[in-house]
Design a protein around this motif. Structure first.
Motif, PDB file in Angstrom:
ATOM      1  N   TYR A 101       0.840  -1.186  -0.072  1.00  0.00           N
ATOM      2  CA  TYR A 101      -0.086  -0.067  -0.093  1.00  0.00           C
ATOM      3  C   TYR A 101       0.898   1.398   0.050  1.00  0.00           C
ATOM      4  N   LEU A 102       2.116   0.972  -0.485  1.00  0.00           N
ATOM      5  CA  LEU A 102       2.994   2.494  -0.449  1.00  0.00           C
ATOM      6  C   LEU A 102       2.446   3.521  -1.369  1.00  0.00           C
ATOM      7  N   GLU A 103       1.488   3.303  -2.228  1.00  0.00           N
ATOM      8  CA  GLU A 103       0.897   4.437  -3.122  1.00  0.00           C
ATOM      9  C   GLU A 103       0.320   5.388  -2.045  1.00  0.00           C
ATOM     10  N   TYR A 104      -0.176   5.003  -0.943  1.00  0.00           N
ATOM     11  CA  TYR A 104      -0.819   6.185  -0.011  1.00  0.00           C
ATOM     12  C   TYR A 104       0.359   7.113   0.378  1.00  0.00           C
ATOM     13  N   VAL A 105       1.618   6.817   0.376  1.00  0.00           N
ATOM     14  CA  VAL A 105       2.573   7.956   0.882  1.00  0.00           C
ATOM     15  C   VAL A 105       3.568   8.368  -0.443  1.00  0.00           C
ATOM     16  N   SER A 106       4.326   9.307   0.079  1.00  0.00           N
ATOM     17  CA  SER A 106       5.250   9.989  -0.736  1.00  0.00           C
ATOM     18  C   SER A 106       6.378   9.028  -1.359  1.00  0.00           C
ATOM     19  N   PHE A 107       7.130   9.275  -2.109  1.00  0.00           N
ATOM     20  CA  PHE A 107       8.118   8.497  -2.697  1.00  0.00           C
ATOM     21  C   PHE A 107       9.324   8.535  -1.597  1.00  0.00           C
ATOM     22  N   ASP A 108       9.328   9.626  -0.821  1.00  0.00           N
ATOM     23  CA  ASP A 108      10.318   9.664   0.251  1.00  0.00           C
ATOM     24  C   ASP A 108      10.100   8.796   1.307  1.00  0.00           C
ATOM     25  N   GLU A 109       8.823   9.037   1.749  1.00  0.00           N
ATOM     26  CA  GLU A 109       8.278   7.958   2.885  1.00  0.00           C
ATOM     27  C   GLU A 109       8.231   6.587   2.376  1.00  0.00           C
ATOM     28  N   ALA A 110       8.025   6.167   1.226  1.00  0.00           N
ATOM     29  CA  ALA A 110       8.272   5.101   0.763  1.00  0.00           C
ATOM     30  C   ALA A 110       9.883   4.291   1.001  1.00  0.00           C
TER      31      ALA A 110
END
Lengths: 199, 199
Positions: A102-111
């Motif tokens: 579910y990483l699409e819910y956060v920014s690339f940096d947070e991912a």
DNA sequence: TTACTCATGTAAGTAGTTACATGATTCC
DNA sequence: GGAATCATGTAACTACTTACATGAGTAA
């Protein structure tokens, strides 16, 4: 219930007090089966109640006491039959992987931060496993020596080899996770790049 | 507590009844986080109590009812903040590995049976993961389509890529376990040989 | 005397499992 | 009419976690 059997296995090397057992546990079995000391004490009492271990109360100073546990023949039989038994593996339950889904819910940096933490965690684990595997292979740990001392020389190679093999497996596992995290970071680079410059 | 967040994530694709949710769960999140249906119903009631989802009671036939759950803005916010949060990974607890450490207590054949079962288990898992990864990559699962339909086209690649990456990780993991089991079988061959013929 | 390690627990709570219970609707 | 599946739960139990409690011996 691996905890009870792990405790029986530790006691097979010789009698120990609850505290000693907990210390040995942290330096050996805990790599594959974590447990709190509080749980160990409770489990020891239960094993005693079932006759798989016997306890002897010893003095500690003038006032206090400690309890030394010894494996009974029933305990050894139970240990053997557990190792023999083929268990169903428990269903997967890995929160890092559900997050990864579910990483699409956060920014690339947070991912990225998630994958970096994942990598760091498994790098640390890998290092600890490697250290321990080397110590086992060199027969340097106190517990292994105690166990070897109590068993016929012909069995020594197998005893050591099985333990080393388990740790090599854990190392391989950690490496797989590290590679997965690295590929995750590459994926994010491609995704964030692709949105920005080319096409 | 991944279960609650997995449920929130499923509801992000659109409203569902408890039963539908449980079915979708089994075909998606359950690959990374297993849960019983009984637990899902209990957790939904709890999420409702906390205002992260709202339930609407619908008729089912003349007499019975069902409850459709919808994600609230608070629920979505909770989901995002959970995915963002870097968690401590839980300590290892793997009974197959503790057994592997104590295989000297059983015969070579019984030890082989353990590794064969381990291999068979992860081969089956690997096959299921591969099937699912392919379906995701081809955007064929109902849930993924629903989710893509509800999000901007520019985000589609990332949504799919993260899910596929998670499954590729699970596949790599399963392969590592299969190789470990194979090396375990080779080890036993060497040990049983070594004792019998040469030297 | 202060801090550390030895030593042994209890108590309250959470997450998850297993088994059971009930009844409706749909398809053959 | 019977089986499958839809649909929703409760109850009892087990494993484990977190926090707390208590006190003894030992080395600086």
């Amino acid at each position: 219930m691996s905890l009870r059997h792990a405790l029986l296995a530790l006691l097979e090397a010789g009698p120990m007090t609850g505290y000693e057992l907990a210390k040995q546990f942290d330096q050996s079995v805990a790599y594959v089966w974590h447990a709190q000391h509080s749980q160990i004490y409770t489990e020891l009492r239960r094993l005693e109640g079932e006759g798989l271990v016997v306890a002897e109360t010893l003095a500690r100073g003038d006032r206090a006491t400690k309890r030394a546990y010894t494996l009974t023949p029933e305990g050894l039989a139970e240990l053997r039959s557990w190792v023999r038994e083929v268990e169903e593996l428990p269903a997967v339950r890995d929160s890092a992987y559900v997050k990864a889904t579910y990483l699409e819910y956060v920014s690339f940096d947070e991912a990225r931060a998630q994958f970096r933490a994942h990598r760091a965690h498994y790098e640390a684990l890998r290092d600890r496993y490697e250290l321990h595997a080397d110590q086992l292979a060199r027969r340097e740990t106190a517990l292994l020596r105690r166990r070897l001392a109590g068993s016929p020389g012909a069995a020594h190679d197998a005893i050591v080899a099985f333990k080393v093999h388990a740790y090599r497996g854990l190392i391989a596992r950690a490496r797989t996770e590290i590679e997965w995290a690295n590929r995750g970071l590459e994926l994010i680079d491609r995704l964030s790049d692709g949105g920005a410059s080319p096409k």
